[in-house]
Design an enzyme around this catalytic site. Structure first.
Site, PDB file in Angstrom:
ATOM      1  N   ASP A  55      11.694  11.107 -58.685  1.00  0.00           N
ATOM      2  CA  ASP A  55      11.915  11.492 -57.287  1.00  0.00           C
ATOM      3  C   ASP A  55      13.141  10.743 -56.745  1.00  0.00           C
ATOM      4  OD1 ASP A  55      11.258  12.729 -54.880  1.00  0.00           O
ATOM      5  OD2 ASP A  55       9.846  11.153 -54.265  1.00  0.00           O
ATOM      6  N   HIS A  84      11.210  12.362 -44.116  1.00  0.00           N
ATOM      7  CA  HIS A  84      10.299  11.461 -44.827  1.00  0.00           C
ATOM      8  C   HIS A  84       9.516  10.560 -43.870  1.00  0.00           C
ATOM      9  CE1 HIS A  84      13.241  12.340 -48.142  1.00  0.00           C
ATOM     10  NE2 HIS A  84      12.094  12.535 -48.754  1.00  0.00           N
ATOM     11  N   HIS A  93      11.125  18.550 -49.347  1.00  0.00           N
ATOM     12  CA  HIS A  93      10.713  17.138 -49.271  1.00  0.00           C
ATOM     13  C   HIS A  93      10.110  16.889 -47.891  1.00  0.00           C
ATOM     14  CE1 HIS A  93      12.677  15.148 -52.824  1.00  0.00           C
ATOM     15  NE2 HIS A  93      13.052  16.408 -52.944  1.00  0.00           N
ATOM     16  N   GLY A  94       9.583  15.701 -47.695  1.00  0.00           N
ATOM     17  CA  GLY A  94       9.132  15.292 -46.364  1.00  0.00           C
ATOM     18  C   GLY A  94       8.098  16.225 -45.772  1.00  0.00           C
ATOM     19  N   SER A 116       4.674  15.962 -45.507  1.00  0.00           N
ATOM     20  CA  SER A 116       3.359  15.483 -45.076  1.00  0.00           C
ATOM     21  C   SER A 116       3.047  16.010 -43.682  1.00  0.00           C
ATOM     22  CB  SER A 116       3.329  13.944 -45.082  1.00  0.00           C
ATOM     23  OG  SER A 116       3.088  13.472 -46.395  1.00  0.00           O
ATOM     24  N   ILE A 126       4.621  15.607 -51.157  1.00  0.00           N
ATOM     25  CA  ILE A 126       3.696  14.954 -50.220  1.00  0.00           C
ATOM     26  C   ILE A 126       3.402  13.535 -50.711  1.00  0.00           C
ATOM     27  CG2 ILE A 126       1.364  15.008 -49.249  1.00  0.00           C
ATOM     28  CD1 ILE A 126       1.515  18.110 -49.513  1.00  0.00           C
TER      29      ILE A 126
HETATM   30  O1  G3H Z   1      10.590  10.433 -50.641  1.00  0.00           O
HETATM   31  C1  G3H Z   1      10.140   9.313 -50.804  1.00  0.00           C
HETATM   32  C2  G3H Z   1       8.753   9.073 -51.291  1.00  0.00           C
HETATM   33  O2  G3H Z   1       7.826   9.162 -50.254  1.00  0.00           O
HETATM   34  C3  G3H Z   1       8.688   7.784 -52.026  1.00  0.00           C
HETATM   35  O3  G3H Z   1       8.755   6.710 -51.163  1.00  0.00           O
HETATM   36  O4  G3H Z   1      10.568   5.266 -52.036  1.00  0.00           O
HETATM   37  O5  G3H Z   1       8.719   4.310 -50.646  1.00  0.00           O
HETATM   38  O6  G3H Z   1       8.280   5.071 -52.993  1.00  0.00           O
HETATM   39  P1  G3H Z   1       9.119   5.246 -51.740  1.00  0.00           P
HETATM   40  P1  13P Z   2       6.503  12.638 -47.022  1.00  0.00           P
HETATM   41  O1  13P Z   2       6.973  11.299 -46.552  1.00  0.00           O
HETATM   42  O2  13P Z   2       6.520  13.639 -45.928  1.00  0.00           O
HETATM   43  O3  13P Z   2       5.175  12.565 -47.686  1.00  0.00           O
HETATM   44  O4  13P Z   2       7.560  13.164 -48.123  1.00  0.00           O
HETATM   45  C1  13P Z   2       7.505  12.723 -49.448  1.00  0.00           C
HETATM   46  C2  13P Z   2       8.710  13.106 -50.235  1.00  0.00           C
HETATM   47  O5  13P Z   2       9.536  13.890 -49.839  1.00  0.00           O
HETATM   48  C3  13P Z   2       8.856  12.486 -51.558  1.00  0.00           C
HETATM   49  O6  13P Z   2      10.081  12.806 -52.149  1.00  0.00           O
HETATM   50 ZN    ZN Z   3      11.681  13.084 -50.748  1.00  0.00          ZN
END
Ligand code: G3H
Ligand code: 13P
Ligand code: ZN
Length: 330
Positions: A93, A189, A232-233, A235, A276
């Protein structure tokens, strides 16, 4: 060199083709530890959903890339043991360099994202092309990104968002050879996706966010028909979790997400991967806080991580069945 094919993992190509054809989206859930991985696999086996296990740069720093890769390999066996060999993709990711993507490909990832979205257009094209050329030698699929999401997380930060320009997508896809494209149409995000002043207030005082830009999505679909799009993003920030967290010692302010109705609509379009992570964080945090407040004498981690895992599984089953439509598609 470890090939994902020897680990029982799959790349995303066929999953995306079927998802577009069938009008649903594949869940992409982030994992950083064993409980999250167990919850994802249990939920997807029980709902018979294909799944993308995502590893972010933050996850690699927290848990170690090698351990996470072996956990994903274990997930293939675990799913079989639970009674169904669902398709599992191991995906990087928000990869931010060629070297990182290469290292993931060499250690068994079946899919990588190269996120050049903050670079000038030509540099994004060049970097993405470089990753695609390498990845395709090993039949690893690549996700690129055009447009910038707002929001701040450990390794993903952007102060300002800008929507994807539909007039760029055809050229980008052609020049880079990517297998899927992440776009920016108003998601972001984290658990605070919009500032309160961007929202209206519902009757109950709850923040109602501005709608996603489906007009931009439609324009993109017209220019690259049938091409896999990623959100992405995505949630939804369930307010019940926010309430539990805040009534059990937490302090989440103005947390607001993407309404599920809008994700359902997106899943029926060319959007075939929906990311998510934050909702899972909220589910786990709500469950852990509840144990800490309701059973203050408890100190066995299994007694709070267990309920957190159960809540996470429930949430993911709901996503597969009621939001993404991926249940029954494995
Ligand atoms: O898009 C980002 C994901 O939610 C991962 O977040 O970089 O804090 O692991 P993180
Ligand atoms: P959320 O923060 O909305 O869960 O998005 C996650 C995401 O895009 C991971 O790449
Ligand atoms: Zn993302």
């Amino acid at each position: 060199m470890v090939s994902y094919k020897d680990l029982g993992l799959v790349n995303s190509r066929e999953l995306f083709a079927k998802a577009i054809e069938g009008g649903y989206a594949i869940p992409a859930f982030n994992f950083n530890n064993m409980e999250q991985m167990q919850a994802i696999i249990q939920a997807c086996v029980e709902t018979a959903s294909p799944v993308i296990l995502q590893v972010s740069a933050g996850a690699r720093k927290y848990a170690n890339q090698t351990l996470l890769r072996y956990m994903a390999q274990g997930a293939v066996e675990y799913a079989r043991e639970l009674g169904r060999a669902i398709p599992i993709v191991l995906h990087l990711d928000h990869g931010n360099s060629f070297e990182l993507c290469k290292s993931c490909i060499e250690t068994g990832f079946s899919s990588v994202m190269i996120d050049g979205s903050s670079l000038p257009y030509d540099e994004n094209v060049a970097l993405t092309r470089q990753v695609v050329d390498y990845a395709h030698r090993y039949d690893v699929t690549v996700e690129g990104e055009l447009g910038v999401l707002a929001g701040v997380e450990d390794e993903v930060a952007a102060e300002e968002s800008h929507y994807t320009r539909p007039e760029d997508v055809e050229d980008f896809v052609k020049k880079t050879g990517v297998d899927s494209l992440a776009i920016s149409i108003g998601t972001s995000h984290g658990a605070n996706k919009f500032r309160p002043e961007q929202c209206t207030r519902g009757a109950d005082g709850v923040l109602v966010p501005p709608p996603l830009r489906f007009d931009i999505l439609e324009e993109i679909e017209k220019r690259i028909p049938g091409f896999p799009i990623v959100l992405h993003g995505s949630s939804s920030v369930p307010q019940e979790y926010v309430r539990i967290i805040n009534t059990h010692g937490g302090a989440l302010k103005d947390a607001v997400g993407i309404p599920e109705e809008q994700l359902r609509r997106a899943a029926k379009s060319a959007v075939c991967k929906i990311n998510i992570d934050s909702d899972g964080r909220l589910a786990m945090t709500a469950a852990v806080r509840k144990v800490f407040v309701d059973q203050p004498a408890e100190f066995d981690p299994r007694k709070y991580l267990g309920p957190a895992r159960d809540e996470l599984k429930k949430l993911y089953m709901h996503k597969c069945r009621e939001v993404l439509g991926s249940a029954g598609k494995a």
